[in-house]
Write a protein that holds these residues in place. Structure first.
Motif, PDB file in Angstrom:
ATOM      1  N   GLU A 159       0.828  -1.209   0.000  1.00  0.00           N
ATOM      2  CA  GLU A 159       0.000   0.000   0.000  1.00  0.00           C
ATOM      3  C   GLU A 159       0.860   1.256   0.000  1.00  0.00           C
ATOM      4  O   GLU A 159       0.560   2.227  -0.698  1.00  0.00           O
ATOM      5  CB  GLU A 159      -0.930  -0.010   1.210  1.00  0.00           C
ATOM      6  CG  GLU A 159      -1.846   1.192   1.313  1.00  0.00           C
ATOM      7  CD  GLU A 159      -2.694   1.419   0.059  1.00  0.00           C
ATOM      8  OE1 GLU A 159      -2.925   2.601  -0.282  1.00  0.00           O
ATOM      9  OE2 GLU A 159      -3.105   0.419  -0.585  1.00  0.00           O
ATOM     10  N   ASP A 178      -4.465  -6.889   9.872  1.00  0.00           N
ATOM     11  CA  ASP A 178      -4.650  -6.485   8.478  1.00  0.00           C
ATOM     12  C   ASP A 178      -3.349  -6.520   7.684  1.00  0.00           C
ATOM     13  O   ASP A 178      -3.359  -6.375   6.465  1.00  0.00           O
ATOM     14  CB  ASP A 178      -5.257  -5.077   8.417  1.00  0.00           C
ATOM     15  CG  ASP A 178      -5.653  -4.668   7.007  1.00  0.00           C
ATOM     16  OD1 ASP A 178      -6.393  -5.429   6.364  1.00  0.00           O
ATOM     17  OD2 ASP A 178      -5.200  -3.593   6.548  1.00  0.00           O
ATOM     18  N   ASN A 234      -2.810  -8.289   4.377  1.00  0.00           N
ATOM     19  CA  ASN A 234      -3.334  -7.729   3.131  1.00  0.00           C
ATOM     20  C   ASN A 234      -2.366  -6.770   2.449  1.00  0.00           C
ATOM     21  O   ASN A 234      -2.493  -6.534   1.239  1.00  0.00           O
ATOM     22  CB  ASN A 234      -4.651  -7.004   3.405  1.00  0.00           C
ATOM     23  CG  ASN A 234      -5.735  -7.948   3.872  1.00  0.00           C
ATOM     24  OD1 ASN A 234      -5.895  -9.040   3.341  1.00  0.00           O
ATOM     25  ND2 ASN A 234      -6.482  -7.542   4.895  1.00  0.00           N
TER      26      ASN A 234
END
Length: 426
Positions: free
Chosen positions: A156, A288, A291
């Motif tokens: 990300e 998380d 991910n």
């Protein structure tokens, strides 16, 4: 008492009586047997349930054998084991890391694995892996699983910096170009995002990670005979890179691996080096993370090929007589088995099997976190085992801090390192 044993005790901050050896009397043949297993992981988040399940299931399948845990935090378990042995109470199994092996062997607390385990079982392990545990031709530890130091990165943050999350850096030069963009980011709370993490804190595992970085650059620290050998380009280039990362503000200064894991989990660190199983620590902070986390092979630097240092969580075995040795053998074979480790490696500790028969475990083949660094498991280099390995690793940390915290010139800091470690090796 040997000088190296004193050094080991000093490293562990232990002031104990002279090592007395000895062991408890073994149980009579055919009677109940209790084996003592030293295991720091019982006190760490995420691992307790697995190890309690091991005890329950093993004892159910092996009536008459009882497991007694010996526990202490990671930084104190060696202290606990040595103090117990000094009082005549040796454990039977030590769950630890490959870097612990030479110190435990030198202290008389490790038996050759061939004295306790059947040869057929040993033959299923990759020969290069078993060779990594050898001292004077004999292996003194058996790995549950293995890992190089892999590069974890945050997909990300790569996207936010305008970088392709599917194309991690392959070289240090590529990493530096990406780090310039990544270092401009802030997290959602306005906190600084560090571009690249390399642990340099004064703990032996940080020294092992720095050792791996030297291998990335094609350098070495010890020759095959265990003599200091740092007058090479790769060694200097590695610590020049440590200094550059600090000067540019890319690397959190004087950080432990747990500090890097915390920053990575919170989205404040874009890339960092860790053992593959370090992801468990990341995930325990932020579920998380699965991910946004991806892995890549260690970076290539200088004339190096990106080789890394083989790491392993392993069992070190102690010979306390036939009855306990036989029970220990059954315990080790029970644990290092696909039935026990498949879910463990899939969900708790990303790592690579050390046994040929476990190569195609679904928990590894289908692990998205492990996938990107899969090739790195075949590009590792063994560090020569010496009794003073922990001392060496700590001195590598001191060298890294000299060129970062103390802002010393790299050549000056290396000269000081050579004087300090040579005195401990002689």
């Amino acid at each position: 008492m040997k000088k190296t044993i004193c050094a080991l005790l000093a490293l562990l901050l232990v002031c104990s009586a002279a090592f007395a050896g000895g062991s408890s009397e073994p149980a009579a043949a055919g009677g109940p047997v209790t084996i003592k297993v030293a295991n720091y992981a019982l006190l760490e988040s995420g691992y307790e349930a697995f190890w309690k399940g091991i005890k329950t299931n093993f004892e159910a399948q092996n009536p008459g054998i009882t497991i007694e845990w010996v526990t202490a935090p990671y930084g104190e378990i060696m202290n606990q084991v040595i103090n117990m042995a000094g009082g005549g109470d040796k454990v039977d199994v030590i769950f630890g890391e490959i870097d612990w092996v030479p110190g435990l062997e030198d202290a008389g607390l490790a038996a050759p694995i061939t004295d306790i385990l059947p040869q057929e079982f040993i033959n299923d392990f990759y020969p290069d892996v078993i060779n990594s545990f050898k001292i004077n031709g004999k292996a003194y530890g058996i790995p549950l699983y293995i890992s190089p130091y892999v590069l974890y990165y945050n997909k990300e943050l790569f996207r936010q910096a305008g970088l392709d999350p599917n194309k991690p850096p392959a070289t240090y030069d590529e990493m530096l170009a990406m780090a310039e963009k990544l270092s401009q980011l802030k997290d959602s709370n306005g906190n600084k995002v560090y571009a690249f993490g390399q642990t340099t804190a004064s703990v032996p595992v940080s020294g092992a990670s720095l050792n791996a970085m030297v291998f990335n650059f094609g350098g070495q620290i010890l020759d095959d005979a265990g003599r200091l050998s740092v007058d090479n380009d790769g060694f200097r280039q590695a610590f020049s890179m440590v200094k550059l990362l600090d000067e540019r503000g890319y690397n959190p200064q004087n950080a432990k691996l747990k500090d890097l894991r915390n920053l990575f989990a919170l989205g404040q660190l874009a890339m960092y080096y860790d053992q593959s199983w370090g992801f468990n620590g990341v995930k325990s902070i932020n579920a998380d993370a699965v991910n946004f986390t991806a892995s890549a092979s260690p970076l290539r630097g200088g004339s190096g090929t990106g080789q890394s240092l083989l790491q392993a969580h392993c069992f070190v075995l102690v010979d306390n007589g036939k009855a306990r040795a036989d029970a220990t053998s059954k315990f080790v074979q029970f644990v290092i088995n696909e039935n026990q480790l498949n879910d463990y490696l899939a969900n708790l500790t990303p790592a690579y099997p050390a046994k040929k028969s476990m190569a195609n475990m679904t928990g590894v083949v289908n692990n998205g976190v492990l996938k990107g660094a899969a090739a790195s498991a075949g590009n590792v280099k063994q560090q020569t085992f010496i009794p003073q390995l922990s001392d060496l690793n700590l001195e590598l940390c001191t060298l890294a801090q000299a060129v970062t915290v103390s802002r010393q010139n790299v050549d000056t800091a290396i000269a000081t390192f050579k004087r300090n470690i040579q005195a401990k090796l002689n």
